[in-house]
Design an enzyme around this catalytic site. Structure first.
Site, PDB file in Angstrom:
ATOM      1  N   ASN A  97       0.822  -1.220   0.000  1.00 17.64           N
ATOM      2  CA  ASN A  97       0.000   0.000   0.000  1.00 17.64           C
ATOM      3  C   ASN A  97       0.852   1.265   0.000  1.00 17.64           C
ATOM      4  OD1 ASN A  97      -2.787  -0.807  -0.029  1.00 17.64           O
ATOM      5  ND2 ASN A  97      -2.422  -1.757   1.972  1.00 17.64           N
ATOM      6  N   ARG A 121     -15.273  -8.631   1.095  1.00 14.06           N
ATOM      7  CA  ARG A 121     -15.838  -8.213   2.382  1.00 14.06           C
ATOM      8  C   ARG A 121     -17.254  -7.664   2.199  1.00 14.06           C
ATOM      9  NH1 ARG A 121     -10.146  -5.337   4.059  1.00 14.06           N
ATOM     10  NH2 ARG A 121      -9.368  -6.948   5.493  1.00 14.06           N
ATOM     11  N   HIS A 126      -8.579   1.554  -3.761  1.00 11.21           N
ATOM     12  CA  HIS A 126      -8.644   0.681  -2.588  1.00 11.21           C
ATOM     13  C   HIS A 126      -8.690   1.509  -1.316  1.00 11.21           C
ATOM     14  CE1 HIS A 126      -7.706  -2.367   0.352  1.00 11.21           C
ATOM     15  NE2 HIS A 126      -6.549  -1.801   0.645  1.00 11.21           N
TER      16      HIS A 126
END
Length: 333
Positions: free
Chosen positions: A139, A170, A194
């Site tokens: 990330n 999710r 994201h």
């Protein structure tokens, strides 16, 4: 005097031990190890390589943990090293390595710190596996996928970000929880960047082909008395909820990455919401990577699905693209 091996086995052929389906994981922290174990359990590789710059003893200990499971797995070779030579001849290279934010370090400086790490990683990986596919998990994943694409010189189909694959999983899990239906039977997409600014595509959420929006037009809006927007908020916040007591999140990420690796290594051509270069889509004019539904197979991303978005969904995607480009323009590559 003949050894036990010589007495037991008669060799008939001198084979060149070149792996046909080698996967390398770069960065052996909690996420990297979760990816490695998930790949082993799914039996996706004939050789798994683990690379990290951590202390030799710690790296050795991590690989031994996996090697000692060999009886229960079907991956014949598990190796590790601090020299990039261990990554040679990889079909797929998964990068989880990233810098830890230092006290007082600004977000832009942290991104540049990661870029500097990627400069060494990408150059070294390309040197030893010039035909591999890169799967970026580090990330900020969308920005670092762009960085990996620029540094590698690879075609965009072979540079993939894990993007919203886990966000969407999710999301579907939480939709299923509300409806009392298994997540596999709940279909929905979280696209874009994201994390917090990801975009839930409420217009496409369905079970057995029945669009929830047709049953409940206010679905996902501020006027929704059932507060379905909370499903997306919970999906976004779930990682931090896990990290809060444990200080890290890994298992779901590992399984999500192995899911993508399976589509690549087995040429399944499944559709995943993953980060790819989105210039030319939704009136986006800059070279940014965002998650959209992509067909994933042995050559990486072969196709992008033309998803029709609601005007507000498209506007949020465009806003994310503009913000990513603002950051990317300042990076020193």
């Amino acid at each position: 005097m003949a050894t036990v091996k010589d007495q037991l086995i008669m060799n008939l052929l001198k084979e060149e031990q070149t792996p046909q389906n080698k996967i390398t994981v770069v960065g052996i922290g909690a996420v990297g190890m979760a990816c490695a174990l998930s790949i082993l359990v799914k039996e996706l590789a004939d050789e798994l390589a683990l690379f990290d710059v951590m202390e030799e003893d710690k790296l050795k200990g991590e690989v031994m943990r996996l090697q000692h499971c060999s009886l229960f797995l079907k991956t014949p070779k598990i190796v590790s090293g601090k020299d990039y030579h261990v990554t040679a001849n990889s079909k797929l290279v998964i990068i989880t390595a990233e810098a830890c934010q230092q006290e007082g370090e600004s977000p832009p400086n942290l991104v540049q710190h990661n870029v500097n790490i990627f400069k060494l990683i990408i150059a070294s990986v390309v040197k030893y596996s010039s035909n591999c596919t890169l799967l970026i998990v580090s990330n900020p994943v969308d920005i670092l996928t762009y960085v990996a694409w620029k540094l590698s010189g690879f075609p965009q189909n072979r540079v993939i970000g894990s993007g919203c694959n886990l966000d969407s999983a999710r999301f579907c899990s939480l939709v299923g929880e509300r409806l009392g239906v298994h997540p596999l039977s709940c279909h929905g997409w979280v696209l874009g960047e994201h994390g917090d600014s990801s975009v839930p595509v409420w217009s496409g959420v369905n079970v057995a082909g029945i669009l929830l929006k047709n049953l409940h037009p206010a679905l996902g809006t501020d006027a929704d008395k059932e507060q379905w927007k909370e499903v997306h908020r919970q999906a976004v916040d779930s990682a931090s909820e896990v990290i809060k007591p444990k200080s890290y999140s890994s298992w779901a990420i590992g399984l999500s990455v192995a899911d993508l690796a399976e589509s690549i290594t087995k040429n399944l051509r499944r559709v995943h919401p993953i980060s790819t270069m989105i210039k030319g889509f939704y009136e986006i004019e800059d070279e940014v990577f965002l998650s959209v539904p992509c067909i994933l197979g042995q050559n990486g991303i072969s196709d992008v699905m033309k998803v029709t978005l609601m005007p507000e969904e498209e506007a949020r995607l465009k806003k994310s693209a503009d913000e990513l480009w603002r950051i990317q323009k300042q990076l020193l590559l």
